[in-house]
Design a protein around this motif. Structure first.
Motif, PDB file in Angstrom:
ATOM      1  N   ASP A  90       8.254  11.298  -1.696  1.00  0.00           N
ATOM      2  CA  ASP A  90       7.356  10.809  -0.633  1.00  0.00           C
ATOM      3  C   ASP A  90       6.051  11.711  -0.896  1.00  0.00           C
ATOM      4  OD1 ASP A  90       8.434   9.423   1.151  1.00  0.00           O
ATOM      5  OD2 ASP A  90       9.373  10.907   2.577  1.00  0.00           O
ATOM      6  N   ALA A  97       4.300   9.802  -3.806  1.00  0.00           N
ATOM      7  CA  ALA A  97       4.195   8.462  -3.805  1.00  0.00           C
ATOM      8  C   ALA A  97       2.591   7.976  -4.027  1.00  0.00           C
ATOM      9  CB  ALA A  97       4.790   7.970  -2.469  1.00  0.00           C
ATOM     10  N   PRO A  98       2.552   6.923  -4.477  1.00  0.00           N
ATOM     11  CA  PRO A  98       0.945   6.514  -4.520  1.00  0.00           C
ATOM     12  C   PRO A  98       0.423   6.464  -2.981  1.00  0.00           C
ATOM     13  CG  PRO A  98       2.266   4.932  -5.632  1.00  0.00           C
ATOM     14  CD  PRO A  98       3.262   5.793  -5.059  1.00  0.00           C
ATOM     15  N   GLN A  99      -0.700   6.933  -2.956  1.00  0.00           N
ATOM     16  CA  GLN A  99      -1.368   7.338  -1.741  1.00  0.00           C
ATOM     17  C   GLN A  99      -2.080   6.207  -1.230  1.00  0.00           C
ATOM     18  OE1 GLN A  99      -0.500  10.194  -0.220  1.00  0.00           O
ATOM     19  NE2 GLN A  99       0.669  10.888  -2.020  1.00  0.00           N
ATOM     20  N   LYS A 146       3.020   5.605   8.657  1.00  0.00           N
ATOM     21  CA  LYS A 146       2.562   6.777   7.901  1.00  0.00           C
ATOM     22  C   LYS A 146       2.293   8.112   8.977  1.00  0.00           C
ATOM     23  CE  LYS A 146       1.207   5.888   3.160  1.00  0.00           C
ATOM     24  NZ  LYS A 146       1.556   4.541   3.038  1.00  0.00           N
ATOM     25  N   SER A 192      11.436   6.632  -2.034  1.00  0.00           N
ATOM     26  CA  SER A 192      11.351   7.746  -1.148  1.00  0.00           C
ATOM     27  C   SER A 192      11.618   7.451   0.204  1.00  0.00           C
ATOM     28  CB  SER A 192       9.731   8.164  -1.259  1.00  0.00           C
ATOM     29  OG  SER A 192       9.052   6.812  -0.575  1.00  0.00           O
ATOM     30  N   GLN A 193      11.574   8.304   1.070  1.00  0.00           N
ATOM     31  CA  GLN A 193      12.030   8.242   2.453  1.00  0.00           C
ATOM     32  C   GLN A 193      11.483   7.358   3.188  1.00  0.00           C
ATOM     33  OE1 GLN A 193      13.954  11.201   3.571  1.00  0.00           O
ATOM     34  NE2 GLN A 193      14.915   9.810   5.001  1.00  0.00           N
ATOM     35  N   ARG A 194       9.973   6.982   2.969  1.00  0.00           N
ATOM     36  CA  ARG A 194       9.065   6.363   3.412  1.00  0.00           C
ATOM     37  C   ARG A 194       9.598   4.899   3.257  1.00  0.00           C
ATOM     38  NH1 ARG A 194       4.431   9.461   2.889  1.00  0.00           N
ATOM     39  NH2 ARG A 194       3.947   8.692   0.771  1.00  0.00           N
ATOM     40  N   GLU A 195       9.982   4.677   1.830  1.00  0.00           N
ATOM     41  CA  GLU A 195      10.199   3.312   1.410  1.00  0.00           C
ATOM     42  C   GLU A 195      11.648   2.667   1.901  1.00  0.00           C
ATOM     43  OE1 GLU A 195       7.672   3.247  -2.829  1.00  0.00           O
ATOM     44  OE2 GLU A 195       9.732   4.599  -2.295  1.00  0.00           O
TER      45      GLU A 195
END
Lengths: 415, 124
Positions: free
Chosen positions: A238, A241-243, A291, B87-90
């Motif tokens: 996370d 990860a690409p911002q 987000k 990732s968690q977000r994905e």
């Protein structure tokens, strides 16, 4: 005697020749007086003009320098400026102390505003008595203007350099994040694959019957440990990860309520109270809902962990217009006077932060939680998300205990 | 009984998937640990669903999925990616990688079976 270095038609007089010829000296001085663009004057002890040169006469709007004789500065300058000159000359008359290279701002009789460099000297007779004053002033408006332009250019250059430095730092940061991303992906692959094997093995064992009751406990402990390790790696992914953010006008109150639902599992094992003080007239904010929701979930999770055994979580929103600097909000390049701001505060009644922790909470892998309870990436990710939205985040201890986290975002539309 | 092909270079992982899934009595699992041979193995065994690791030496999951999609005998076979790098977000519900559903490693047996059944149902 003509010098051999000069053309034949050019006459050069040496000092003793001039001294021997007062008429010639007077003519030369008169030539200097009348040809220079500097303003030259002579005054009596009452500060009345006894003689001025042509340049000063032109400045005063007089056709003939003789017209100035007997007049004061009060006849040509605004009262305040004339008074200042008069006082300077009074002092000079009394003390004999000259005024040298004084920079003055003055308005011409035509209303033009000019900068001048003034020198005033006492005029003495052969006995050394002061019988008046004389002086000269030079218009330095063009030089002042050039200096101001230069100063402005320098400021612009400094600003450009600052921006360049900022872009450079951003590029370095982006490059670093790219490396961290690669590292995180590598770690994820190499760590999560063995974890997957362990997890699947535990699942298999959980479905078996064992005589020893401890086996079930051990299997559960290993499963929990796998989950913890998995969370750390996911958090790392996370963080790296690409911002990117996909912005859309969003209701911050709605996001907070959704995040509270997602984080409610954390508020267990004690008596918890969640208080919402959400401003119903909150303006929309352009943000990435997923987000921002994650940012709030992280904050609520932290609050729950800080209030071991129970406590009160207060979530408050408000909006206001930024009317000036120093309004308890970081305005260093983030917000401008006139911006409408949306402020969200998350307050808990937990153990608060130590002095040491206050400055480090946003650093990656910094955690105040016991081993296994936190990855040390939650607040780092949260800050990254807020930064991506052009907002600010701050954290401080509350006097009554616990911490207050303040998120400030710019509203979608001005008032 | 449904036939599942698992393609992953982690032999330990495929072995445990085989053991646990077959233990349920509902699945037959074929293991393939070489990505470059995945397509041939799929053509030979004609699975009902393929679990496909993404990061593999020689031939990655994306290449294998494209090859399967362009093979008329396999193009309707559901493919589910297995990946450790997510990732968690994905990992939101319904998220896809390259248009394919995916499972994030490590995965519980219950979540794996749920995913398999959902994708088998989509095929039928």
């Amino acid at each position: 005697m003509p010098s051999p270095d000069f053309p034949k038609n050019c006459r050069v007089l040496v000092a003793k020749d001039v001294a021997a010829d007062p008429a010639r000296l007077k003519q030369m001085l008169a030539t200097v007086m009348e040809s220079t663009t500097d303003h030259i004057y002579f005054k009596d002890t009452e500060s009345r003009f006894v003689h001025i040169n042509r340049a000063l006469a032109l400045f005063f709007g007089l056709k003939d320098p003789e017209d100035a004789v007997g007049k004061w500065d009060f006849d040509f300058f605004p009262r305040e400026a004339a008074e200042q000159k008069f006082q300077d000359e009074r002092h000079l008359m009394e003390t004999g102390a000259p005024v040298i290279d004084k920079v003055e701002f003055q308005e011409t009789p035509k209303g033009e505003r000019r900068w001048v460099l003034t020198t005033k000297m006492p005029l003495r007779n052969f006995d050394g008595q002061i019988i008046g004053s004389f002086g000269s002033s030079r218009d330095i408006t063009a030089i002042k203007q050039a200096n101001a332009d230069l100063s402005r250019s320098r400021e612009e250059l400094m600003e450009a350099m600052k921006e360049l430095r900022s872009v450079q730092l951003q590029l370095i940061e982006a490059e670093k994040m790219k490396l961290v991303g690669r590292l995180a992906a590598g770690v994820a692959h190499e760590v999560k694959n063995p974890l997957a094997i362990v997890a699947m093995g535990m699942d298999y064992m959980r479905r078996q019957q064992f005589e020893d009751p401890n086996i079930a406990v051990i299997v559960q402990e290993i499963t929990d440990a796998v989950k913890r390790a998995d969370n750390v790696v996911r958090g790392l992914l996370d963080f790296s990860a690409p911002q990117r953010v996909v912005l859309e006008p969003s209701d911050v109150n709605g996001l907070i309520r959704q995040a509270l639902i997602l984080a409610r599992g954390e508020f267990t094992g004690g008596k918890f109270e969640v208080v919402e003080e959400l401003d119903p007239s909150l303006p929309l904010v352009r943000l990435d809902p997923m987000k921002m929701e994650q940012a709030f979930v992280n904050l609520f999770t932290n609050a729950a962990h800080a209030m071991k055994g129970g406590g009160t979580l207060l979530v408050r929103t408000s909006s206001r217009q930024l009317t000036g600097l120093g309004e308890n909000v970081s305005t260093s390049g983030t917000f401008q006077v006139g911006d409408r701001l949306v402020v969200a505060e998350v307050l808990d009644t937990g153990h608060g932060l130590t002095e040491d922790a206050e400055g480090k909470v946003f650093e990656p892998f910094f955690t105040t939680k016991p081993t296994g309870k936190g990855t040390g990436l939650g607040l780092t990710v949260t800050k990254t998300i807020i930064d991506l939205h052009g907002g600010t985040i701050g954290i401080h201890n509350r006097p009554e205990g616990g911490v207050c986290v303040t998120i400030t975002l710019k509203a979608d539309a001005p008032l | 009984m449904k036939k599942i092909l698992i393609v992953d270079d982690e032999a330990g992982f495929t072995r445990l998937i085989k053991l646990t899934l077959e233990k349920t009595g509902h699945y037959e699992v074929i293991e393939e640990n070489d990505g470059s041979r995945a397509w041939e193995t799929a053509r030979a065994c004609r699975p009902d669903l393929i679990l496909l690791d993404i990061v593999m030496p020689k031939s990655d999951g994306g290449d294998v999925a494209s090859k399967i999609k362009s093979d008329w005998t396999l193009k309707n076979t559901p493919v589910v990616f297995l990946t450790a790098i997510v990732s968690q977000r994905e990992t939101t519900p319904g998220a896809l990688i390259g248009g394919y559903p995916f499972i994030s490693k490590p995965v519980s047996l219950d979540a794996l079976i749920k995913c398999i059944e959902e994708n088998l149902a989509r095929k039928s």
